[in-house]
Write a protein that holds these residues in place. Structure first.
Motif, short mmCIF file in Angstrom:
data_model
loop_
_atom_site.label_atom_id
_atom_site.label_comp_id
_atom_site.label_asym_id
_atom_site.label_seq_id
_atom_site.Cartn_x
_atom_site.Cartn_y
_atom_site.Cartn_z
N GLU A 1 46.12 109.95 112.20
CA GLU A 1 45.76 109.42 110.88
C GLU A 1 44.55 110.15 110.32
OE1 GLU A 1 45.76 105.18 110.31
OE2 GLU A 1 47.29 104.96 111.86
N THR B 1 52.04 108.45 109.20
CA THR B 1 53.36 107.81 109.09
C THR B 1 54.24 108.39 110.19
OG1 THR B 1 53.06 107.60 106.71
CG2 THR B 1 55.31 107.38 107.55
N ASN C 1 52.97 110.78 104.74
CA ASN C 1 53.25 109.53 104.03
C ASN C 1 54.76 109.32 104.02
OD1 ASN C 1 54.34 111.13 101.83
ND2 ASN C 1 52.22 111.51 101.21
N HIS D 1 56.94 109.59 101.67
CA HIS D 1 57.68 110.63 100.95
C HIS D 1 57.84 111.88 101.82
CE1 HIS D 1 57.53 108.12 97.44
NE2 HIS D 1 56.22 108.06 97.54
N HIS D 2 56.78 112.23 102.52
CA HIS D 2 56.83 113.36 103.46
C HIS D 2 57.83 113.04 104.58
CE1 HIS D 2 54.44 116.08 106.47
NE2 HIS D 2 55.63 116.57 106.21
#
Length: 156
Positions: free
Chosen positions: A57, A63, A110, A112-113
């Motif tokens: 992190e 994520t 994240n 989306h990634h």
């Protein structure tokens, strides 16, 4: 491997930066004797190396997901590994029993990634389908090695 070796390993797991002298004080050996044992543990493959433990992190990769990978046909583990290695989001992959051919551990910046990483994974030619589980929180993560066979506790 004897109990002294196990205690040396426990000290290295707790703090891999400990000096041979510090470890020797705990296990009752001189620094050169500890070094000889550590060298032997490396030579025999009991110890595979030393590493820094990084908080993903803090690096912006907080994520993560575990993905069951189902391949078309009979695919060797070597071929699966070869196709997964170029994907930077794949931090680990395992052959498993059950219906999946492998389980892949992904990390991303994240959601989306992570979605993009899943799309890249699904685009691998031999993969038929995937089933993903996104990690919400980590309940337990051990960094210690297991104890000797028949033991219920880690060697730390």
């Amino acid at each position: 491997m004897d109990t002294i070796d196990q205690r040396i390993i426990a000290q290295l797991v707790a703090n891999a930066r400990s000096s041979y002298a510090e470890i020797g004080k705990v296990v009752g050996l001189s620094a050169p004797a500890v070094k000889r044992r550590v060298d032997r543990l490396l030579d025999t493959g009991v110890l595979r190396g030393f590493t820094a433990v990084v908080n993903p992190e803090a690096l912006g990769w907080g994520t993560e997901a575990f993905v069951e990978v189902h391949c078309r046909g009979n695919v060797s583990p070597d071929r699966i590994r070869a196709r997964l290695e170029p994907l930077p989001e794949v931090i680990a992959a395992y052959t498993v029993s059950g219906s999946a051919d492998a389980v892949v551990h992904l990390r991303a910046a994240n959601i989306h990634h992570l979605e993009d990483a899943l799309e890249h994974l699904r685009a691998v030619d031999m993969i038929d389908r995937t089933e993903s589980t996104v990690v919400l929180s980590t309940l337990l993560e051990r960094s210690t090695a297991p104890g000797p066979p028949g033991s219920d506790t880690p060697i730390s």
